[in-house]
Design an enzyme around this catalytic site. Structure first.
Site, PDB file in Angstrom:
ATOM      1  N   GLU A  71     102.496 -36.878  76.745  1.00 55.00           N
ATOM      2  CA  GLU A  71     103.437 -37.994  76.802  1.00 55.00           C
ATOM      3  C   GLU A  71     102.862 -39.067  77.717  1.00 55.00           C
ATOM      4  O   GLU A  71     102.775 -38.883  78.923  1.00 55.00           O
ATOM      5  CB  GLU A  71     104.781 -37.512  77.345  1.00 55.00           C
ATOM      6  N   HIS A  76     114.641 -37.794  80.544  1.00 56.60           N
ATOM      7  CA  HIS A  76     114.451 -38.377  79.204  1.00 56.60           C
ATOM      8  C   HIS A  76     115.616 -39.235  78.691  1.00 56.60           C
ATOM      9  O   HIS A  76     116.016 -39.126  77.531  1.00 56.60           O
ATOM     10  CB  HIS A  76     114.172 -37.259  78.194  1.00 56.60           C
ATOM     11  N   HIS A 123     107.493 -37.932  72.167  1.00 53.37           N
ATOM     12  CA  HIS A 123     107.508 -36.538  72.621  1.00 53.37           C
ATOM     13  C   HIS A 123     107.058 -35.581  71.516  1.00 53.37           C
ATOM     14  O   HIS A 123     107.674 -34.527  71.311  1.00 53.37           O
ATOM     15  CB  HIS A 123     108.901 -36.183  73.127  1.00 53.37           C
TER      16      HIS A 123
END
Ligand code: GLA
Length: 396
Positions: free
Chosen positions: A361, A150, A224
Site C-alpha cells: 500500500e 482506513h 489495498h
C-alpha cells in the site's frame, strides 16, 4: 494484400457484431455493453461493463473489465473502486487471477479485509482516532482497537463511485469520482476525489489519485489489493521474493502506530534491499515482527525527491510472474496478510488462509497528522492532492 483485406473485413464484422450486441443489451437494460477497439495490428485494448450487484439501498454496482493485448485483464467495481480480479500472464503466457477477492457482490458486503479497495480519506492508522488542525480537534471512528484505520466505518472502500470511461490506442481508463461531504466519518471539508485506473498496452495498471477540498483537511489515499502471484489462493505467498527500495522503515508500538523513529533496516528482518523470500526472515525472533504478527510496517522509500520511482519488486519463481510497484509516495506498507485466518471464502474454492496474500500500500506514513516530523498530509482549499502508483506486470 489479400490477407490484409481479410483482416480488415474481419475487424469490420467484429465491430458490427459488437455494435449490435451493444444495442440489444441496452434495449434489454442488461449486462455486457461492449466497446472494444480493434487496432490494425490486432491489438485489443478494450473495456466492457456489466452489473455486479445491487446495494441494500437499491444502488446498482457496475463492474468494468479493462483488458490489453498482452493478456492482462482487470475487473473493477464501482463499489469501493474494488479491483475484484486481475489476470496476468505467467511465463508460459497463461493469464490467471492474481488478486484476492470474491466472486459475488454480497460477499464484499458481508465481510472484507479491504480486498482490492480504494482506501480513504486516510490510509492506515491514526492514533486514538484524533488529530488537530490549527487548534481544532477532530475525532474519528476508533475502529481498530483504540485507533482509527482506513477511513473509518464507511470509508472510501464502501461507497459508490461515479464511473467514466476513456479509450486511447494503447490504453483504457476508468475514472471514478466521489464527493466526500464535510465531516463525513469526522473529516472536515467537502472533498472531491477522483481515482483513475489506467491499463496500458505494456501491462501497467496506473492509479492516479486527485482531490480538492473547501476546508483544510487530511488526505492519504491508497489501494489495498492483496496479491498472490501463484494464482493459487490455497498457497501462501511465503515463496515470493520481495525487493524494497528502502534503507529505513517505521517501527511501531504495540497498537501498530509508528513510534516516530525512521530506523535503519540494516541487519534486521526488514532489510529487503536485495531480493529475499517472505519466508526467509518472517519467523525470526524480533519484537517488531511479534507486534505485527509478521510484516505490517511502512517502509521509507528511497529517493523521495524523484517523483514516481520503483518502490517494490515481487517475483514468484514458479510462475515467473513479476510485479513492480512504482509510486511518488514517501512510503509503502508491506503487509504479509497476517490477519487472514482461513474464515473467508476464496474465489476458487477453499478459504483465504494466513499469508495467502500480500499488500503493498503506497502511502504517506501512518499517523502523520500526529507526527510533525513526518511529511505533511494536510490539504488546503485551492490546492490539489495528487498521487500516483503503478502496478507493472511482467515475467522472467
Ligand atoms: C493494513 C494494516 C493491517 C491490516 C490490514 C487490513 O495493511 O496495516 O494492519 O489492518 O490493513 O486487514
Amino acid at each position: 494484400m489479400n490477407l490484409l483485406k481479410n483482416c480488415a473485413y474481419g475487424f469490420l464484422l467484429l465491430s458490427l457484431t459488437l455494435a449490435n450486441l451493444q444495442c440489444k443489451n441496452e434495449k434489454n437494460n442488461n449486462v455486457q455493453v461492449a466497446e472494444i477497439e480493434v487496432a490494425p495490428e490486432k491489438k485489443t485494448v478494450g473495456i466492457t461493463k456489466n452489473i455486479f450487484g445491487i446495494t441494500p439501498d437499491g444502488e446498482k454496482v457496475e463492474r468494468y473489465t479493462l483488458r490489453n493485448d498482452s493478456g492482462v485483464e482487470v475487473d473493477i467495481i464501482t463499489y469501493g473502486g474494488i479491483i475484484t480480479s486481475l489476470k496476468a500472464p505467467d511465463k508460459n503466457g497463461v493469464a490467471e487471477d492474481v488478486v484476492l477477492g470474491y466472486n459475488r457482490f454480497n460477499q464484499y458486503l458481508d465481510k472484507s479485509p479491504y480486498f482490492g479497495s480504494i482506501i480513504g480519506r486516510y490510509g492506515n492508522r491514526i492514533a486514538k482516532g484524533k488529530f488537530t488542525i490549527g487548534d481544532k480537534e477532530y475525532n474519528l471512528a476508533q475502529n481498530n482497537g483504540e485507533n482509527h484505520l482506513h477511513g473509518g466505518l464507511k470509508g472510501f472502500d464502501k461507497v459508490i463511485w461515479e464511473p467514466s470511461v476513456e479509450k486511447g490506442t494503447d490504453f483504457v481508463s476508468l475514472k471514478l469520482s466521489y464527493l466526500s461531504k464535510d465531516m463525513e466519518e469526522g473529516f472536515p471539508g467537502n472533498l472531491n476525489v477522483t481515482v483513475t485506473y489506467i491499463l496500458t498496452s505494456d501491462s501497467s495498471l496506473k492509479m492516479l489519485y486527485e482531490a480538492t477540498t473547501d476546508k483544510t483537511t487530511i488526505v492519504n489515499l491508497t489501494n489495498h489489493s492483496y496479491f498472490n502471484l501463484s494464482a493459487d489462493f490455497s498457497q501462501t505467498v511465503l515463496d515470493h521474493e520481495v525487493t524494497l527500495n528502502a534503507d529505513r522503515y517505521l517501527p511501531v508500538d504495540e497498537t501498530l502506530i509508528p513510534t516516530g523513529e525512521l530506523a535503519s533496516v540494516e541487519g534486521t528482518p526488514f532489510d529487503f534491499r536485495e531480493p529475499k523470500t517472505i519466508r526467509e526472515d518472517i519467523g525470526k525472533q524480533n519484537d517488531q515482527l511479534t507486534i505485527g504478527g509478521g510484516f505490517d510496517h511502512c517502509w521509507v522509500i528511497n529517493d523521495q525527491d524523484s517523483g514516481v520511482r520503483l518502490a517494490a519488486t515481487v517475483y514468484h519463481p514458479a510462475s515467473g510472474r513479476v510485479l513492480e510497484v512504482l509510486t511518488d509516495e514517501p512510503g509503502v506498507q508491506f503487509y504479509s496478510g497476517n490477519f487472514l485466518d482461513g474464515t473467508l471464502p476464496a474465489k476458487n474454492g477453499g478459504t483465504y488462509g494466513q499469508r495467502s496474500g500480500f499488500c503493498l500500500e503506497t502511502e504517506h506514513y501512518p499517523d502523520s497528522p500526529n507526527q510533525s516530523d513526518f511529511p505533511s498530509v494536510l490539504l488546503n482549499p485551492g490546492e490539489t492532492y495528487n498521487s500516483q502508483t503503478v502496478y507493472r506486470f511482467s515475467t522472467k
